[in-house]
Write an enzyme that holds these catalytic residues in place. Structure first.
Site, PDB file in Angstrom:
ATOM      1  N   TYR A   1       5.799   8.130  -0.247  1.00  0.00           N
ATOM      2  CA  TYR A   1       5.032   7.034   0.642  1.00  0.00           C
ATOM      3  C   TYR A   1       5.739   6.561   1.827  1.00  0.00           C
ATOM      4  CZ  TYR A   1       2.623   6.490  -3.904  1.00  0.00           C
ATOM      5  OH  TYR A   1       1.850   6.749  -4.855  1.00  0.00           O
TER       6      TYR A   1
ATOM      7  N   ASN B   1      -6.634  -0.234   0.743  1.00  0.00           N
ATOM      8  CA  ASN B   1      -6.006   0.880   0.049  1.00  0.00           C
ATOM      9  C   ASN B   1      -5.834   0.206  -1.326  1.00  0.00           C
ATOM     10  OD1 ASN B   1      -4.164   2.298  -1.298  1.00  0.00           O
ATOM     11  ND2 ASN B   1      -2.687   2.654   0.437  1.00  0.00           N
TER      12      ASN B   1
ATOM     13  N   HIS C   1      -8.707   5.062  -8.619  1.00  0.00           N
ATOM     14  CA  HIS C   1      -9.199   6.221  -9.540  1.00  0.00           C
ATOM     15  C   HIS C   1      -9.605   5.433 -10.809  1.00  0.00           C
ATOM     16  CE1 HIS C   1      -6.660   8.025  -6.588  1.00  0.00           C
ATOM     17  NE2 HIS C   1      -5.520   7.219  -7.157  1.00  0.00           N
TER      18      HIS C   1
ATOM     19  N   ASP D   1     -18.393  -1.585  -7.135  1.00  0.00           N
ATOM     20  CA  ASP D   1     -19.169  -2.351  -7.170  1.00  0.00           C
ATOM     21  C   ASP D   1     -19.084  -3.734  -6.307  1.00  0.00           C
ATOM     22  OD1 ASP D   1     -20.270  -0.697  -8.994  1.00  0.00           O
ATOM     23  OD2 ASP D   1     -20.088  -2.317 -10.822  1.00  0.00           O
TER      24      ASP D   1
ATOM     25  N   HIS E   1      -5.322   5.804   2.030  1.00  0.00           N
ATOM     26  CA  HIS E   1      -4.263   6.005   1.036  1.00  0.00           C
ATOM     27  C   HIS E   1      -3.152   6.668   1.909  1.00  0.00           C
ATOM     28  CE1 HIS E   1      -6.448   5.646  -2.559  1.00  0.00           C
ATOM     29  NE2 HIS E   1      -7.384   6.124  -2.036  1.00  0.00           N
TER      30      HIS E   1
ATOM     31  N   SER F   1      -0.592   8.436   0.729  1.00  0.00           N
ATOM     32  CA  SER F   1      -0.424   9.852   0.688  1.00  0.00           C
ATOM     33  C   SER F   1      -1.795  10.654   0.424  1.00  0.00           C
ATOM     34  CB  SER F   1       0.297   9.861  -0.776  1.00  0.00           C
ATOM     35  OG  SER F   1      -0.270   9.477  -1.654  1.00  0.00           O
TER      36      SER F   1
ATOM     37  N   ARG G   1      -5.695  11.903  -9.503  1.00  0.00           N
ATOM     38  CA  ARG G   1      -5.920  11.120  -8.240  1.00  0.00           C
ATOM     39  C   ARG G   1      -6.759  11.819  -7.287  1.00  0.00           C
ATOM     40  NH1 ARG G   1      -1.298   7.493  -8.069  1.00  0.00           N
ATOM     41  NH2 ARG G   1       0.482   8.516  -9.233  1.00  0.00           N
TER      42      ARG G   1
END
Length: 153
Positions: free
Chosen positions: A26, A78, A84, A91, A104, A106, A115
């Protein structure tokens, strides 16, 4: 016309640990660095970045609802690990119809197979992964382009 003064920048679980959590994945930039980057980039488009972070799914949903209620121009999100797993965040994003970009830090597609799928990305008009924290800047630029807003500086 919607109030385009504010965009919401929402960060999900564990993003408060940016800079110290798995820096090989990260990077070393902190959440404070991300928030400054977002504020500076948003200002180029005459926007204010309202940056929020929560480790709780329900609170993130409340932020999405608030963005709608306050007529935010858009959302940069993010969702972290909730990407996931969270149909509820998916929704909420669909329900409010506020243009959203998923980010994201990464490259989720180069990591563990669990992921590779993002429920929340399906509710966004675009998704960015693997650009490090610069993905937030790119997301704001993309949001501005989608809305037809030009940089002021």
């Amino acid at each position: 016309m919607a109030d385009i003064e504010t965009i919401y920048v929402l960060n999900g679980p564990n993003l408060n640990l940016l800079g110290t959590r798995e820096p090989e994945t990260y990077g070393r930039a902190t959440l404070t660095d991300v928030e400054k980057l977002c504020a500076d980039t948003a200002a180029r488009y005459g926007w204010k970045a309202d940056c929020r972070q929560s480790n709780r799914e329900g609170e993130l949903i409340d932020f999405i609802h608030e963005a709608h209620a306050k007529k935010a121009a858009g959302i940069v999100i993010n969702p972290g690990g909730y990407s996931h797993t969270s149909i509820a965040l998916h929704d909420a994003l669909l329900a409010v119809k506020v243009p959203a970009v998923e980010v994201h830090v990464s490259n989720i597609h180069a990591r563990e197979s669990f992921r590779h799928h993002s429920f929340t990305a399906k509710a966004a008009f675009a998704a960015l992964a693997g650009f490090g924290v610069d993905g937030y800047r790119l997301a704001i630029i993309g949001l501005a382009a989608k809305l037809g807003v030009r940089a002021t500086s």
